[in-house]
Scaffold this motif. Structure first.
Motif, mmCIF file in Angstrom:
data_model
loop_
_atom_site.group_PDB
_atom_site.id
_atom_site.type_symbol
_atom_site.label_atom_id
_atom_site.label_comp_id
_atom_site.label_asym_id
_atom_site.label_seq_id
_atom_site.Cartn_x
_atom_site.Cartn_y
_atom_site.Cartn_z
ATOM 1 N N MET A 1 0.850 -1.201 0.000
ATOM 2 C CA MET A 1 0.000 0.000 0.000
ATOM 3 C C MET A 1 0.880 1.244 0.000
ATOM 4 O O MET A 1 1.816 1.351 0.797
ATOM 5 N N ILE A 2 0.586 2.153 -0.891
ATOM 6 C CA ILE A 2 1.368 3.387 -0.975
ATOM 7 C C ILE A 2 0.961 4.336 0.151
ATOM 8 O O ILE A 2 -0.214 4.667 0.314
ATOM 9 N N ARG A 3 1.948 4.775 0.922
ATOM 10 C CA ARG A 3 1.703 5.694 2.031
ATOM 11 C C ARG A 3 2.464 7.006 1.883
ATOM 12 O O ARG A 3 2.176 7.974 2.601
ATOM 13 N N ALA A 4 3.459 7.033 0.987
ATOM 14 C CA ALA A 4 4.282 8.234 0.849
ATOM 15 C C ALA A 4 4.698 8.431 -0.596
ATOM 16 O O ALA A 4 4.904 7.468 -1.339
ATOM 17 N N VAL A 5 4.830 9.690 -0.992
ATOM 18 C CA VAL A 5 5.339 10.042 -2.319
ATOM 19 C C VAL A 5 6.630 10.823 -2.111
ATOM 20 O O VAL A 5 6.669 11.810 -1.368
ATOM 21 N N LEU A 6 7.678 10.375 -2.779
ATOM 22 C CA LEU A 6 8.995 11.005 -2.674
ATOM 23 C C LEU A 6 9.281 11.747 -3.968
ATOM 24 O O LEU A 6 9.287 11.138 -5.040
ATOM 25 N N PHE A 7 9.520 13.023 -3.883
ATOM 26 C CA PHE A 7 9.792 13.835 -5.071
ATOM 27 C C PHE A 7 11.281 14.128 -5.193
ATOM 28 O O PHE A 7 11.924 14.585 -4.239
ATOM 29 N N ASP A 8 11.824 13.893 -6.370
ATOM 30 C CA ASP A 8 13.121 14.435 -6.729
ATOM 31 C C ASP A 8 12.955 15.950 -6.881
ATOM 32 O O ASP A 8 11.838 16.443 -7.065
ATOM 33 N N LEU A 9 14.062 16.683 -6.821
ATOM 34 C CA LEU A 9 13.991 18.143 -6.950
ATOM 35 C C LEU A 9 14.465 18.628 -8.318
ATOM 36 O O LEU A 9 13.684 19.177 -9.093
ATOM 37 N N ASP A 10 15.736 18.419 -8.623
ATOM 38 C CA ASP A 10 16.337 18.998 -9.830
ATOM 39 C C ASP A 10 15.797 18.349 -11.100
ATOM 40 O O ASP A 10 15.888 17.136 -11.289
ATOM 41 N N TRP A 123 -0.549 15.500 -0.477
ATOM 42 C CA TRP A 123 -1.113 15.700 0.852
ATOM 43 C C TRP A 123 -2.637 15.521 0.846
ATOM 44 O O TRP A 123 -3.207 14.941 1.780
ATOM 45 N N SER A 124 -3.296 15.997 -0.212
ATOM 46 C CA SER A 124 -4.755 15.885 -0.297
ATOM 47 C C SER A 124 -5.220 14.438 -0.358
ATOM 48 O O SER A 124 -6.338 14.107 0.069
ATOM 49 N N ALA A 125 -4.364 13.573 -0.884
ATOM 50 C CA ALA A 125 -4.698 12.148 -0.972
ATOM 51 C C ALA A 125 -4.427 11.410 0.331
ATOM 52 O O ALA A 125 -4.615 10.185 0.407
ATOM 53 N N GLY A 126 -3.981 12.141 1.354
ATOM 54 C CA GLY A 126 -3.703 11.519 2.644
ATOM 55 C C GLY A 126 -2.353 10.829 2.690
ATOM 56 O O GLY A 126 -2.119 9.991 3.575
ATOM 57 N N LEU A 127 -1.469 11.192 1.765
ATOM 58 C CA LEU A 127 -0.146 10.588 1.694
ATOM 59 C C LEU A 127 0.905 11.520 2.283
ATOM 60 O O LEU A 127 0.723 12.744 2.320
ATOM 61 N N VAL A 128 1.994 10.960 2.739
ATOM 62 C CA VAL A 128 3.119 11.741 3.239
ATOM 63 C C VAL A 128 3.971 12.177 2.044
ATOM 64 O O VAL A 128 4.191 11.415 1.111
ATOM 65 N N CYS A 129 4.451 13.406 2.090
ATOM 66 C CA CYS A 129 5.225 13.962 0.977
ATOM 67 C C CYS A 129 6.659 14.238 1.434
ATOM 68 O O CYS A 129 6.881 14.946 2.417
ATOM 69 N N GLY A 130 7.632 13.661 0.725
ATOM 70 C CA GLY A 130 9.034 13.874 1.063
ATOM 71 C C GLY A 130 9.816 14.394 -0.122
ATOM 72 O O GLY A 130 9.465 14.131 -1.278
ATOM 73 N N LEU A 131 10.877 15.136 0.158
ATOM 74 C CA LEU A 131 11.747 15.647 -0.895
ATOM 75 C C LEU A 131 13.015 14.801 -0.922
ATOM 76 O O LEU A 131 13.927 14.987 -0.121
ATOM 77 N N TYR A 152 8.725 25.192 -0.317
ATOM 78 C CA TYR A 152 9.323 25.545 0.957
ATOM 79 C C TYR A 152 9.502 24.310 1.822
ATOM 80 O O TYR A 152 8.896 23.256 1.566
ATOM 81 N N GLU A 153 10.314 24.457 2.841
ATOM 82 C CA GLU A 153 10.631 23.325 3.705
ATOM 83 C C GLU A 153 9.379 22.698 4.297
ATOM 84 O O GLU A 153 9.278 21.467 4.424
ATOM 85 N N GLU A 154 8.409 23.534 4.652
ATOM 86 C CA GLU A 154 7.191 23.010 5.283
ATOM 87 C C GLU A 154 6.300 22.234 4.315
ATOM 88 O O GLU A 154 5.321 21.605 4.736
ATOM 89 N N ASP A 155 6.604 22.259 3.023
ATOM 90 C CA ASP A 155 5.834 21.457 2.065
ATOM 91 C C ASP A 155 6.161 19.969 2.169
ATOM 92 O O ASP A 155 5.454 19.142 1.585
ATOM 93 N N PHE A 156 7.229 19.624 2.912
ATOM 94 C CA PHE A 156 7.703 18.244 2.940
ATOM 95 C C PHE A 156 7.886 17.758 4.374
ATOM 96 O O PHE A 156 8.323 18.507 5.248
ATOM 97 N N ALA A 157 7.569 16.489 4.587
ATOM 98 C CA ALA A 157 7.750 15.892 5.909
ATOM 99 C C ALA A 157 9.213 15.606 6.201
ATOM 100 O O ALA A 157 9.613 15.530 7.370
ATOM 101 N N ALA A 158 10.012 15.416 5.163
ATOM 102 C CA ALA A 158 11.449 15.173 5.316
ATOM 103 C C ALA A 158 12.156 15.598 4.040
ATOM 104 O O ALA A 158 11.566 15.554 2.951
ATOM 105 N N ASP A 180 12.710 5.240 6.234
ATOM 106 C CA ASP A 180 12.754 5.143 7.693
ATOM 107 C C ASP A 180 12.502 6.507 8.327
ATOM 108 O O ASP A 180 11.820 6.615 9.350
ATOM 109 N N ARG A 181 13.052 7.551 7.720
ATOM 110 C CA ARG A 181 12.868 8.902 8.262
ATOM 111 C C ARG A 181 11.398 9.318 8.220
ATOM 112 O O ARG A 181 10.933 10.076 9.074
ATOM 113 N N LEU A 182 10.680 8.828 7.229
ATOM 114 C CA LEU A 182 9.256 9.145 7.099
ATOM 115 C C LEU A 182 8.374 8.207 7.923
ATOM 116 O O LEU A 182 7.165 8.437 8.045
#
Length: 247
Positions: A1-10, A123-131, A152-158, A180-182
């Motif tokens: 089950m997907i609980r988090a989405v991790l976004f690359d930046l560059d 976030w709207s889907a109830g998922l954790v968002c990480g950078l 901004y930093e607050e857009d991401f849980a980690a 693990d951090r998430l």
């Protein structure tokens, strides 16, 4: 089950000339360090390159953070202790006050269209968002690039940095540490990235990747633009969760 989405930046959330950014960063930092250590700024270019390459060396067996390995490699090549409080304060000031002004010129930084919508859809889907940006820079440098992306930093849980990571992409250990951090398992994460090499874990650790770059890697669970992802995310997550439930 997907609980988090991790976004690359560059080149995922932010469009930029990454090589140009690194070159400009190294040039400015080298001038500062050269002045403090009374050496030639030009002589520090190769040590900087070697230190960055050390972080991504295949077969690493050390247990130190990327920051510590970078500093060790740089010190061995130059005799300049980047961890010394005076030197550290100098670099910290440079990264806070100077680096954020690097967005123009050769760097050509601008937000990827639809990046905020994709983050908000997570976030709207109830998922954790990480950078999950490749951890070769400090948090201050990540903040500068996030700012160019309109995020901004607050857009991401980690946020991954070279201070909190012991490996780089695509090493599975990097992704496992970030999960693990998430507080989730790596197989519960969906990675979103544009790099067909770095944004797919090696060896396979159960991470799924939505690909927003050029081409159509066979390992990707979804292909499209970051702008398209916001609308596609709920159905994509539902499909992956259904697949997991059938296993």
């Amino acid at each position: 089950m997907i609980r988090a989405v991790l976004f690359d930046l560059d080149d995922t959330l932010l469009s930029l000339n990454l090589a140009g950014f690194i070159a400009r960063y190294v040039a400015g930092a080298s001038r500062l360090l050269a002045s403090a250590a009374r050496v030639s700024a030009v002589s520090l270019g190769v040590p900087y390159a070697r230190s960055f390459l050390a972080l991504e060396r295949a077969g690493r067996t050390d247990a130190v953070t990327n920051e510590k390995l970078f500093n060790q490699t740089f010190y061995e090549a130059t005799g300049i202790p980047l961890s010394d409080p005076v030197i550290r304060d100098l670099i910290d000031c440079y990264e806070r006050e100077v680096v954020p002004g690097f967005s123009d010129g050769i760097v050509r930084a601008r937000p990827q269209r639809g990046n905020r919508e994709a983050v908000e859809a997570t976030w709207s889907a109830g998922l954790v968002c990480g950078l999950a940006t490749n951890p070769t820079f400090s948090l201050a440098c990540d903040r500068a690039r996030m700012g160019w992306a309109g995020l901004y930093e607050e857009d991401f849980a980690a946020i991954s940095t070279f201070s909190n990571s012991t490996r780089c992409k695509p090493c599975a250990r990097y992704y496992q540490e970030f999960a693990d951090r998430l507080g989730v398992r790596v197989e519960e994460c969906l990675m979103v990235g544009n790099d067909a090499t770095r944004d797919f874990a090696r060896p396979d650790c159960g991470l799924r990747t939505a690909y927003v770059g050029h081409g159509r890697p066979g390992r990707a669970v979804w292909h499209g633009t970051i702008c398209e992802l916001a609308g596609a995310l709920p159905d994509l997550v539902a499909r992956l969760n259904e697949r997991d439930a059938r296993r």
